[in-house]
Design a protein around this motif. Structure first.
Motif, mmCIF file in Angstrom:
data_model
loop_
_atom_site.group_PDB
_atom_site.id
_atom_site.type_symbol
_atom_site.label_atom_id
_atom_site.label_comp_id
_atom_site.label_asym_id
_atom_site.label_seq_id
_atom_site.Cartn_x
_atom_site.Cartn_y
_atom_site.Cartn_z
ATOM 1 N N THR A 180 0.921 -1.133 -0.046
ATOM 2 C CA THR A 180 0.226 0.121 -0.080
ATOM 3 C C THR A 180 0.995 1.196 -0.149
ATOM 4 O O THR A 180 0.511 2.021 -0.644
ATOM 5 C CB THR A 180 -1.132 -0.149 1.173
ATOM 6 O OG1 THR A 180 -1.665 -1.222 1.112
ATOM 7 C CG2 THR A 180 -1.591 1.165 1.388
ATOM 8 N N GLU A 206 -0.198 3.197 -3.300
ATOM 9 C CA GLU A 206 -1.570 3.833 -2.932
ATOM 10 C C GLU A 206 -1.458 5.353 -2.950
ATOM 11 O O GLU A 206 -0.330 6.018 -2.274
ATOM 12 C CB GLU A 206 -1.908 3.546 -1.578
ATOM 13 C CG GLU A 206 -3.090 4.224 -1.130
ATOM 14 C CD GLU A 206 -4.059 3.998 -1.874
ATOM 15 O OE1 GLU A 206 -4.738 5.285 -2.221
ATOM 16 O OE2 GLU A 206 -4.823 2.971 -2.186
ATOM 17 N N ARG A 215 -3.287 7.764 -1.954
ATOM 18 C CA ARG A 215 -3.983 8.531 -1.062
ATOM 19 C C ARG A 215 -3.415 8.289 0.348
ATOM 20 O O ARG A 215 -3.228 7.381 0.879
ATOM 21 C CB ARG A 215 -5.551 7.833 -0.954
ATOM 22 C CG ARG A 215 -6.265 7.898 -2.055
ATOM 23 C CD ARG A 215 -7.656 7.319 -2.053
ATOM 24 N NE ARG A 215 -7.399 5.779 -1.942
ATOM 25 C CZ ARG A 215 -8.359 4.771 -2.086
ATOM 26 N NH1 ARG A 215 -9.307 5.201 -1.778
ATOM 27 N NH2 ARG A 215 -8.026 3.543 -2.184
ATOM 28 N N PRO A 216 -3.085 9.362 0.996
ATOM 29 C CA PRO A 216 -2.058 9.539 2.127
ATOM 30 C C PRO A 216 -2.926 8.902 3.212
ATOM 31 O O PRO A 216 -2.214 8.013 3.976
ATOM 32 C CB PRO A 216 -1.750 11.038 2.307
ATOM 33 C CG PRO A 216 -1.914 11.750 1.097
ATOM 34 C CD PRO A 216 -3.186 10.813 0.274
ATOM 35 N N GLY A 217 -4.078 9.094 3.246
ATOM 36 C CA GLY A 217 -4.965 8.587 4.382
ATOM 37 C C GLY A 217 -4.964 6.890 4.493
ATOM 38 O O GLY A 217 -5.003 6.247 5.427
ATOM 39 N N VAL A 218 -5.027 6.541 3.267
ATOM 40 C CA VAL A 218 -5.009 4.869 3.224
ATOM 41 C C VAL A 218 -3.715 4.381 3.281
ATOM 42 O O VAL A 218 -3.326 3.396 4.125
ATOM 43 C CB VAL A 218 -5.479 4.515 1.666
ATOM 44 C CG1 VAL A 218 -5.303 3.067 1.675
ATOM 45 C CG2 VAL A 218 -6.811 5.137 1.219
ATOM 46 N N ARG A 219 -2.676 5.094 2.936
ATOM 47 C CA ARG A 219 -1.075 4.985 3.493
ATOM 48 C C ARG A 219 -1.023 4.731 4.862
ATOM 49 O O ARG A 219 -0.426 3.710 5.658
ATOM 50 C CB ARG A 219 -0.266 5.596 2.799
ATOM 51 C CG ARG A 219 -0.110 5.361 1.329
ATOM 52 C CD ARG A 219 1.245 5.969 0.763
ATOM 53 N NE ARG A 219 1.182 7.417 0.933
ATOM 54 C CZ ARG A 219 0.804 8.542 0.099
ATOM 55 N NH1 ARG A 219 0.248 8.137 -0.884
ATOM 56 N NH2 ARG A 219 1.230 9.721 0.563
ATOM 57 N N ARG A 220 -1.442 5.903 5.574
ATOM 58 C CA ARG A 220 -1.403 5.703 7.160
ATOM 59 C C ARG A 220 -2.173 4.693 7.610
ATOM 60 O O ARG A 220 -1.783 4.170 8.766
ATOM 61 C CB ARG A 220 -1.893 7.259 7.451
ATOM 62 C CG ARG A 220 -0.872 8.454 7.163
ATOM 63 C CD ARG A 220 -1.196 9.511 7.919
ATOM 64 N NE ARG A 220 -2.526 10.295 7.507
ATOM 65 C CZ ARG A 220 -2.767 11.015 6.546
ATOM 66 N NH1 ARG A 220 -1.831 11.402 5.966
ATOM 67 N NH2 ARG A 220 -4.114 11.339 6.432
ATOM 68 N N LEU A 221 -3.387 4.336 7.191
ATOM 69 C CA LEU A 221 -4.290 3.268 7.577
ATOM 70 C C LEU A 221 -3.518 1.921 7.908
ATOM 71 O O LEU A 221 -3.579 1.350 8.752
ATOM 72 C CB LEU A 221 -5.533 3.263 6.972
ATOM 73 C CG LEU A 221 -6.641 2.323 7.582
ATOM 74 C CD1 LEU A 221 -6.771 2.276 9.091
ATOM 75 C CD2 LEU A 221 -7.609 2.042 6.516
ATOM 76 N N VAL A 243 -11.622 0.569 1.500
ATOM 77 C CA VAL A 243 -11.385 1.623 0.626
ATOM 78 C C VAL A 243 -10.562 1.463 -0.674
ATOM 79 O O VAL A 243 -10.226 2.291 -1.360
ATOM 80 C CB VAL A 243 -10.528 2.868 1.452
ATOM 81 C CG1 VAL A 243 -11.326 3.037 2.680
ATOM 82 C CG2 VAL A 243 -9.343 2.128 1.894
ATOM 83 N N ARG A 288 -22.575 10.722 9.928
ATOM 84 C CA ARG A 288 -21.273 10.188 10.561
ATOM 85 C C ARG A 288 -21.259 10.414 11.980
ATOM 86 O O ARG A 288 -20.750 9.750 12.502
ATOM 87 C CB ARG A 288 -20.244 11.574 9.991
ATOM 88 C CG ARG A 288 -20.160 11.168 8.381
ATOM 89 C CD ARG A 288 -18.704 11.561 7.917
ATOM 90 N NE ARG A 288 -18.753 12.747 7.961
ATOM 91 C CZ ARG A 288 -18.940 13.892 7.428
ATOM 92 N NH1 ARG A 288 -19.344 13.517 6.261
ATOM 93 N NH2 ARG A 288 -18.919 15.063 7.494
#
Length: 222
Positions: A79, A83, A85-91, A139, A158
């Motif tokens: 990932t 990947e 998308r920064p948020g997905v990498r952090r996840l 995601v 949310r």
């Protein structure tokens, strides 16, 4: 963004392996095999001890955890490299950190002879790690990537979802405490408690057992 079918399938496979690992971990507790292997990270000083009695469950759990840890490492590195998308990498990195922490907590439960706080943390982190992997699988799916942003304001939805999720996690903590202090049968009847809707709460096991019953009502209402 381009859909990566193989990375998504790998994430789904990691989720499935983690679900199996949680089931195996539950068997360790349910069969009373938590201290069948007295050392860590080795088992009786070996990588592969004789798989007899409780060792089958305890060492089997360690083998499954190692496999999930390796899958998570591959998924995190994959990932991070592919990947955008920064948020997905952090996840993905958070999932890797969680599985490493989970392994350390598992070792501490053995070294310190099943201390309740560590056992409860081990149980709860397992669920958070599992949910994190599910989020990664979602995601990276074709449906998520292709979905258009919602046209209406969903902040209220949310907030409701976050509140419900928080209540479920509190319920998880209460259940883990009840399980690990052996209070599962502190109240012998259901749906009443000692024939009453609210039992005497002067004994800790009874109070700990009764709390998830109230929590279940809150979760259901949310």
């Amino acid at each position: 963004m381009t859909f990566d079918a193989w990375r998504h399938r790998f994430a789904v496979a990691t989720v499935a392996a983690t679900l199996a690992l949680i089931f195996i971990g539950g068997l360790v507790t349910s069969t009373g095999s938590g201290l069948s292997v007295p050392d860590w990270p080795l088992s009786y000083g070996m990588l592969m001890p004789p798989m007899v009695g409780g060792v089958f469950y305890e060492h089997g759990h360690r083998m499954a955890a190692t496999a999930v840890g390796f899958l998570t490492l591959v998924l995190a590195v994959w990932t991070a490299r592919a990947e955008p998308r920064p948020g997905v990498r952090r996840l993905a990195w958070a999932a890797l950190a969680a599985v490493i922490t989970q392994g350390v907590l598992g070792g501490l439960t053995v070294i310190y002879l099943l201390p309740t706080p560590v056992s409860v943390a081990h149980a709860c982190l397992a669920q958070l790690f599992f949910c994190g992997l599910i989020a990664l699988a979602v995601v990276t799916s074709r449906e998520w990537i292709a979905a258009a942003p919602p046209a209406d304001d969903t902040s209220g939805l949310r907030a409701a979802a976050a509140t419900a999720a928080a209540a479920v996690f509190v319920q998880l903590v209460l259940g883990a405490v009840m399980r690990h202090i052996g209070a599962g049968l502190a109240i012998p009847d259901f749906p009443t408690s000692f024939g009453r809707w609210v039992p005497p709460l002067d004994r800790l096991p009874v109070a700990v057992h009764f709390a998830p019953r109230i929590g279940a009502l809150v979760v259901t209402a949310l």
